[in-house]
Write a protein that holds these residues in place. Structure first.
Motif, short mmCIF file in Angstrom:
data_model
loop_
_atom_site.label_atom_id
_atom_site.label_comp_id
_atom_site.label_asym_id
_atom_site.label_seq_id
_atom_site.Cartn_x
_atom_site.Cartn_y
_atom_site.Cartn_z
N LEU A 247 2.93 -1.65 -8.59
CA LEU A 247 2.96 -1.00 -10.31
C LEU A 247 4.18 0.11 -10.26
O LEU A 247 4.35 0.98 -9.08
CB LEU A 247 1.67 -0.03 -10.23
CG LEU A 247 1.53 0.65 -11.62
CD1 LEU A 247 1.68 -0.33 -12.82
CD2 LEU A 247 0.42 1.48 -11.56
N ILE A 248 5.09 -0.01 -11.08
CA ILE A 248 5.92 0.85 -11.36
C ILE A 248 5.73 1.74 -12.33
O ILE A 248 5.75 1.30 -13.54
CB ILE A 248 7.65 0.20 -11.74
CG1 ILE A 248 7.94 -1.04 -10.66
CG2 ILE A 248 8.76 0.91 -11.86
CD1 ILE A 248 9.00 -1.93 -10.89
N ALA A 249 5.91 3.09 -12.14
CA ALA A 249 5.55 4.07 -13.11
C ALA A 249 6.91 4.89 -13.41
O ALA A 249 7.19 5.76 -12.66
CB ALA A 249 4.26 4.98 -12.63
N ASP A 250 7.34 4.67 -14.41
CA ASP A 250 8.62 5.26 -14.88
C ASP A 250 8.35 6.55 -15.68
O ASP A 250 8.01 6.50 -16.84
CB ASP A 250 9.33 4.35 -15.69
CG ASP A 250 10.72 4.97 -16.09
OD1 ASP A 250 11.13 6.05 -15.63
OD2 ASP A 250 11.70 4.31 -16.58
N SER B 275 0.44 -0.80 -4.33
CA SER B 275 2.02 -0.40 -3.95
C SER B 275 2.26 0.28 -5.54
O SER B 275 2.26 -0.27 -6.35
CB SER B 275 2.78 -1.08 -3.35
OG SER B 275 2.51 -1.85 -2.29
N ILE B 276 2.92 1.59 -5.26
CA ILE B 276 3.29 2.26 -6.61
C ILE B 276 4.92 2.90 -6.29
O ILE B 276 5.09 3.34 -5.27
CB ILE B 276 2.11 3.56 -6.83
CG1 ILE B 276 1.03 2.77 -7.21
CG2 ILE B 276 2.81 4.01 -7.92
CD1 ILE B 276 -0.11 3.81 -7.47
N GLY C 278 0.77 -1.29 0.04
CA GLY C 278 -0.16 0.05 -0.06
C GLY C 278 0.96 1.27 0.08
O GLY C 278 0.21 2.54 0.16
N GLU C 279 2.19 1.07 0.08
CA GLU C 279 3.00 2.33 -0.11
C GLU C 279 3.21 3.09 -1.37
O GLU C 279 3.27 2.33 -2.39
CB GLU C 279 4.27 1.89 0.36
CG GLU C 279 5.28 3.06 0.38
CD GLU C 279 6.79 2.71 0.94
OE1 GLU C 279 7.73 3.45 1.19
OE2 GLU C 279 7.05 1.16 1.10
N VAL C 280 3.33 4.45 -1.52
CA VAL C 280 3.46 4.99 -2.59
C VAL C 280 4.96 5.74 -2.49
O VAL C 280 5.00 6.66 -1.62
CB VAL C 280 2.53 6.07 -3.30
CG1 VAL C 280 2.98 6.67 -4.30
CG2 VAL C 280 1.22 5.50 -3.31
N ARG C 281 6.02 5.17 -2.90
CA ARG C 281 7.33 5.73 -2.82
C ARG C 281 7.63 6.38 -4.16
O ARG C 281 7.63 5.77 -5.01
CB ARG C 281 8.20 4.52 -2.75
CG ARG C 281 9.87 4.88 -2.57
CD ARG C 281 10.77 3.84 -2.07
NE ARG C 281 10.56 3.44 -0.53
CZ ARG C 281 11.13 4.08 0.56
NH1 ARG C 281 11.96 5.16 0.10
NH2 ARG C 281 10.61 3.55 1.59
#
Length: 329
Positions: free
Chosen positions: A180-183, A211-212, A33-36
């Protein structure tokens, strides 16, 4: 338990002469649940690190780590194929240029239905095509595309960049990822479209507990959407902590420079004045400085900086610097 736990990950570029250490012992953790945010200038190794996580680097890159755990499982003990099988099921990535990632010879509908995981489908085989189509329509609605009939028939070049990015997010969601990795998901977009994409990612985090990992070069923009931030420079770890602490009390000179160069920090400057910025530019891979790679540009650099500093943990705030700003506040 951490969702993703990486310790001292290094990425070496194999060459005919000397191997190049592109990413030097970088650590990264992600909780459920973290957005880093993962922040740094272009060329700092952010995208390379993300590609190493999902396992899409080719054979010229060698990845090694002291620890690479996914949901408690040690991936370094598995074969490459076993590692990819686990990561490809649980992790999805949105790349920087959606137009370049979509197949120009296939309609959006063909590509999106193909991305739907077959394990989600039930019933007889002749019912599954209709299920794929219904799932594709549902995914488009989730990412804010209401006119699905028109969108499904279009080719990528017939859509604008913002819509293509939404389609890429829908394709990523088709796998039901945990991370989810958003580049750089809003690179070269107008500010209105940027806000829409970030709000969409925030809603996915809040409603799906997804998590994002949000990769960006814009520290100020990332602070509005993240819980925690990790800063990189030229392939080295710089600083990590809560978003509030990183932006308000950075301990590393490089993070301080990123904060000082933001429009918010320079709002009081006279018109047409130059923004605060570090001198010089990020080094190229062929000519990396020894020790702390920020040294040639750092205003606090001294002789000790020719040795790479160790990571210091101060009440959960981590930084890597011999002469930090910790005592300056």
């Amino acid at each position: 338990m951490n969702l993703l736990d990486i310790r001292n990950l290094s990425i070496v570029l194999k060459s005919a002469t000397n191997p190049i250490l592109a990413v030097d012992r970088v650590s990264l953790t992600m909780k459920e649940g973290e957005v880093r945010g993962l922040v740094g200038e272009s060329g700092s190794g952010k995208s390379l690190l993300a590609q190493a996580i999902i396992g899409v680097l080719d054979e010229k890159w060698h990845v090694d780590a002291d620890r690479f755990h996914w949901r408690g499982k040690d991936l370094m003990r598995l074969s490459v194929d076993e590692r990819k099988a686990i990561i490809s099921k649980d992790v999805a990535m949105i790349f920087q240029e959606p137009m370049a990632c979509l197949d120009p010879t296939m309609t959006i509908g063909m590509q999106l239905t193909e991305a739907v995981d077959g394990e989600q489908l039930t019933g007889y085989f002749w019912q599954k095509n209709q299920q794929r189509k219904e799932t594709a329509i549902s995914l488009l609605h989730k990412v804010g595309i209401k006119q699905h009939k028109i969108c499904l028939k279009k080719y990528p070049h017939q859509l604008n960049e913002a819509l293509c990015q939404r389609v890429m997010i829908a394709m990523a969601l088709a796998k039901r990822p945990i991370l989810l990795i958003a580049d750089e998901p809003t690179a070269a977009m107008e500010s209105t479209n940027q806000g829409q994409i970030f709000r969409l990612l925030a809603s996915l985090n809040q409603l799906k507990n997804m998590s994002i990992l949000l990769i960006s070069h814009d520290l100020e923009n990332v602070t509005h959407w993240t819980n925690t931030i990790t800063v990189m420079y030229s392939g080295q770890f710089v600083e990590a902590g809560t978003t509030k602490h990183i932006f308000e009390q950075p301990f590393h000179p490089y993070t301080r420079a990123l904060v000082d160069s933001s429009p918010k920090s320079n709002s009081g400057l006279p018109a047409k004045s130059r923004l605060m910025a570090l001198p010089g530019s990020i080094p190229i891979l062929q000519h990396l400085p020894i020790g702390c790679r920020l040294g040639p540009r750092c205003p606090r650099a001294q002789q000790a900086c020719v040795i790479a500093p160790k990571v210091t943990n101060y009440h959960g705030h981590q930084f890597s610097c011999h002469f930090s700003l910790k005592g300056s506040y």
